[in-house]
Design a protein around this motif. Structure first.
Motif, mmCIF file in Angstrom:
data_model
loop_
_atom_site.group_PDB
_atom_site.id
_atom_site.type_symbol
_atom_site.label_atom_id
_atom_site.label_comp_id
_atom_site.label_asym_id
_atom_site.label_seq_id
_atom_site.Cartn_x
_atom_site.Cartn_y
_atom_site.Cartn_z
ATOM 1 N N MET A 63 2.661 -16.528 -1.277
ATOM 2 C CA MET A 63 3.828 -16.968 -0.540
ATOM 3 C C MET A 63 4.030 -18.478 -1.255
ATOM 4 N N THR A 64 5.171 -18.596 -1.531
ATOM 5 C CA THR A 64 5.604 -19.870 -2.118
ATOM 6 C C THR A 64 6.069 -20.780 -1.103
ATOM 7 N N THR A 65 5.748 -22.097 -1.378
ATOM 8 C CA THR A 65 5.945 -23.087 -0.512
ATOM 9 C C THR A 65 7.155 -23.737 -0.548
ATOM 10 N N TRP A 66 7.723 -24.518 0.426
ATOM 11 C CA TRP A 66 8.967 -25.152 0.618
ATOM 12 C C TRP A 66 9.182 -26.015 -0.402
ATOM 13 N N ALA A 67 8.338 -26.721 -1.051
ATOM 14 C CA ALA A 67 8.549 -27.571 -1.977
ATOM 15 C C ALA A 67 8.830 -26.933 -3.455
ATOM 16 N N ALA A 68 8.156 -25.668 -3.709
ATOM 17 C CA ALA A 68 8.527 -24.815 -4.739
ATOM 18 C C ALA A 68 9.755 -24.172 -4.631
ATOM 19 N N ARG A 69 10.314 -23.857 -3.435
ATOM 20 C CA ARG A 69 11.436 -23.176 -3.266
ATOM 21 C C ARG A 69 12.548 -24.506 -3.674
ATOM 22 N N PHE A 70 12.325 -25.407 -3.131
ATOM 23 C CA PHE A 70 13.569 -26.666 -3.252
ATOM 24 C C PHE A 70 13.480 -26.854 -4.803
ATOM 25 N N ARG A 71 12.259 -26.717 -5.723
ATOM 26 C CA ARG A 71 12.497 -26.990 -7.125
ATOM 27 C C ARG A 71 13.203 -26.012 -7.787
ATOM 28 N N LEU A 72 12.993 -24.608 -7.376
ATOM 29 C CA LEU A 72 13.592 -23.647 -7.826
ATOM 30 C C LEU A 72 15.147 -23.946 -7.630
ATOM 31 N N ARG A 73 15.472 -24.427 -6.312
ATOM 32 C CA ARG A 73 16.965 -24.498 -6.149
ATOM 33 C C ARG A 73 17.604 -25.548 -6.760
ATOM 34 N N GLN A 74 16.800 -26.741 -7.238
ATOM 35 C CA GLN A 74 17.305 -27.659 -8.131
ATOM 36 C C GLN A 74 17.405 -27.278 -9.513
ATOM 37 N N TYR A 75 16.556 -26.347 -9.978
ATOM 38 C CA TYR A 75 16.656 -25.906 -11.255
ATOM 39 C C TYR A 75 17.880 -24.827 -11.405
ATOM 40 N N ALA A 76 18.148 -24.048 -10.233
ATOM 41 C CA ALA A 76 19.345 -23.264 -10.349
ATOM 42 C C ALA A 76 20.724 -23.964 -10.365
ATOM 43 N N LYS A 77 20.746 -25.153 -9.529
ATOM 44 C CA LYS A 77 21.890 -26.148 -9.373
ATOM 45 C C LYS A 77 22.119 -26.689 -10.947
ATOM 46 N N ALA A 78 21.143 -27.018 -11.555
ATOM 47 C CA ALA A 78 21.372 -27.799 -12.981
ATOM 48 C C ALA A 78 21.421 -27.017 -14.042
ATOM 49 N N SER A 79 21.036 -25.767 -13.974
ATOM 50 C CA SER A 79 21.294 -24.831 -14.849
ATOM 51 C C SER A 79 22.562 -24.377 -15.511
ATOM 52 N N LEU A 80 22.421 -24.493 -16.696
ATOM 53 C CA LEU A 80 23.976 -24.035 -17.475
ATOM 54 C C LEU A 80 23.895 -22.637 -17.946
ATOM 55 N N TRP A 81 22.936 -21.906 -17.459
ATOM 56 C CA TRP A 81 23.000 -20.443 -18.143
ATOM 57 C C TRP A 81 22.935 -19.536 -17.290
ATOM 58 N N ILE A 82 22.480 -19.625 -15.893
ATOM 59 C CA ILE A 82 22.350 -18.707 -14.850
ATOM 60 C C ILE A 82 23.712 -18.013 -14.371
ATOM 61 N N VAL A 83 24.699 -18.967 -13.979
ATOM 62 C CA VAL A 83 25.911 -18.430 -13.620
ATOM 63 C C VAL A 83 26.742 -17.579 -14.905
ATOM 64 N N PRO A 84 26.651 -18.276 -16.113
ATOM 65 C CA PRO A 84 27.397 -17.509 -17.344
ATOM 66 C C PRO A 84 26.457 -16.136 -17.414
ATOM 67 N N LEU A 85 24.984 -16.189 -16.830
ATOM 68 C CA LEU A 85 24.468 -14.833 -17.098
ATOM 69 C C LEU A 85 24.923 -13.698 -16.043
ATOM 70 N N PHE A 86 25.451 -14.333 -14.974
ATOM 71 C CA PHE A 86 25.984 -13.357 -14.003
ATOM 72 C C PHE A 86 27.303 -12.920 -14.518
ATOM 73 N N GLY A 87 27.997 -14.045 -15.396
ATOM 74 C CA GLY A 87 29.237 -13.376 -15.712
ATOM 75 C C GLY A 87 29.188 -12.273 -16.769
ATOM 76 N N LEU A 88 28.197 -12.497 -17.560
ATOM 77 C CA LEU A 88 28.132 -11.599 -18.638
ATOM 78 C C LEU A 88 27.579 -10.070 -18.250
ATOM 79 N N VAL A 89 26.860 -10.070 -17.221
ATOM 80 C CA VAL A 89 26.549 -8.811 -16.622
ATOM 81 C C VAL A 89 27.502 -8.276 -15.683
ATOM 82 N N LEU A 90 28.460 -9.099 -15.208
ATOM 83 C CA LEU A 90 29.740 -8.659 -14.364
ATOM 84 C C LEU A 90 30.859 -8.032 -15.363
ATOM 85 N N GLY A 91 30.895 -8.549 -16.377
ATOM 86 C CA GLY A 91 31.672 -8.261 -17.541
ATOM 87 C C GLY A 91 31.422 -6.785 -17.993
ATOM 88 N N VAL A 92 30.175 -6.550 -18.187
ATOM 89 C CA VAL A 92 29.846 -5.256 -18.501
ATOM 90 C C VAL A 92 30.073 -4.091 -17.709
#
Length: 433
Positions: A1-30
């Motif tokens: 089970m992940t800790t709150w701190a690990a989930r927070f860091r994961l959310r921070q990574y997702a917010k700052a990432s420049l590839w996650i949302v474009p990846l969703f766009g790539l899959v949605l386009g297909v």
């Protein structure tokens, strides 16, 4: 089970990432391309949407090539933004720029249009053409171009230091007000002793880093289960070394698991703004002192940033700061004690470096005095001693920098525009009309 701190860091990574949302766009386009191919040939489609295999192939190939070119163009703009931010603004601002939703939407639209057109290309046969998909690809290109123009317009205007200062200042105020609201909701309302008697158990961190955030609700709930009081040893934004004490546990014979407590404290390589409004002020000051460096020599930018520093300090002075905050479970007994920054801490952060680097600029000295005197007039009495102390330090700095009396008197005059605004005299000075 992940800790709150690990989930927070994961959310921070997702917010700052420049590839996650474009990846969703790539899959949605297909996925949309497959759906468009399946819907092709329906009776409700207009005949004007019919294309020959050669025309469809040419159109889709052009779309694929243009999207790749536009992606490269946006990446080039991103590199220029990084150079601008690290050279003349503040590297700390980059952490906020990475989170821009418009930029991610533009990248996702480009990658989605690319994958949409590329997927349709393989379905083109001499006797089978995805007419609906070709038309939708043209519409997607139009949307992409519109978003690109909005993107260019926004970043052309928002890359100015004063625009970034306004953005950062408003973000800091929002964090400040949200934190104040959470404190009001969870504040202890029952009188009584703050800490139970007896010795305290110290909880140490296994890894070093900057305190980025903590799970207040989870810590309160954990302390309630063990009938204890948790005292946080550092304020958010502090760097703690490996093995440093991060919590003290008071008043229990069965202390909570140290790993569970430490797992509700997020450590990282740098500060974030989520629970640290002082980080916004740090960025504002960084922009101002960069403008005051000999390599840039732009005191007007520093004066413009001071406008937003003053607005932020108004919000800080009125929020009602305390040396510590006592939180409870539903307003019950104390469960969590969190250290806070004082008004003096915020004021020192806002003024000290700008005064030190800008003491030789008449414009900066005049604007600083106008800011401090304006805060004296509008903030509660508890804030006034620190403001008067900063005014005295400013007067000392002006006296050291300006040996001749006329220039010193000019630098001691409060001016909300730095130079050229309504002139208000300093203590004992005369007003020129």
């Amino acid at each position: 089970m992940t800790t709150w701190a690990a989930r927070f860091r994961l959310r921070q990574y997702a917010k700052a990432s420049l590839w996650i949302v474009p990846l969703f766009g790539l899959v949605l386009g297909v996925a949309l391309a497959e759906a468009a191919t399946a819907a092709d040939g329906a009776s409700w489609l207009p005949k004007t949407w019919d294309y020959s295999a050669t025309t469809a192939s040419s159109v889709l190939s052009s779309v694929v090539g243009s999207m790749i070119a536009l992606l490269g163009f946006v990446v080039t703009i991103g590199v220029l933004v990084i150079q601008q931010a690290t050279g003349t603004l503040s590297p700390r601002y980059m952490r906020l720029w990475y989170r821009d939703r418009l930029q991610k939407a533009v990248l996702a639209t480009f990658t989605g249009t690319f994958s949409f057109a590329y997927t349709l290309l393989r379905s083109i046969e001499s006797d089978s053409v995805p007419n609906l998909g070709v038309t939708l690809a043209g519409i997607a290109v139009s949307v992409s171009l519109l978003l690109l123009l909005i993107y260019l317009n926004r970043f052309t205007h928002n890359l100015r230091p004063v625009a970034i200062a306004d953005l950062v200042g408003r973000m800091g105020e929002n964090v400040l007000h949200r934190a104040a609201a959470r404190v009001r909701e969870a504040a202890v309302r029952e009188p009584g002793p703050l800490l139970p008697g007896g010795s305290a158990t110290r909880i140490r961190t296994q890894r070093g880093g900057v305190i980025q955030a903590f799970d207040a609700a989870g810590l309160v709930s954990l302390a309630a289960r063990h009938d204890c009081v948790l005292v946080m040893a550092h304020v958010v934004g502090d760097f703690v070394s490996p093995g440093a004490v991060v919590f003290e546990v008071h008043g229990t014979t069965s202390a909570p698991d140290p790993r569970e407590v430490a797992g509700r404290l997020a450590l990282g390589v740098e500060r974030t703004i989520e629970q640290d409004p002082a980080f916004a002020l740090r960025i504002l000051v960084d922009i101002a002192i960069r403008a005051l460096s000999p390599a840039v020599n732009d005191p007007t930018t520093a004066v413009q940033v001071l406008n937003h520093v003053e607005t932020f300090l108004h919000a800080v002075g009125r929020v009602g700061l305390r040396s510590h905050y006592v939180l409870g479970d539903g307003g019950g007994p104390p469960r969590l004690v969190v250290p806070g920054r004082s008004w003096e801490d915020y004021l020192r952060l806002a003024v000290t470096e700008i005064r030190d680097y800008g003491a030789g600029s008449v414009q900066v000295c005049r604007r600083l005095r106008a800011m401090l005197e304006g805060l004296l007039e509008t903030l509660p009495d508890a804030c006034l001693p620190a403001l008067r102390a900063e005014l005295a330090l400013l007067a000392d700095a002006v006296e050291r920098e300006f040996a001749d009396a006329p220039r010193r008197a000019d630098a001691e005059t409060a001016d909300p525009q730095g130079i050229g605004g309504g002139r208000r005299p300093g203590p004992g000075g005369d007003t020129d009309s």
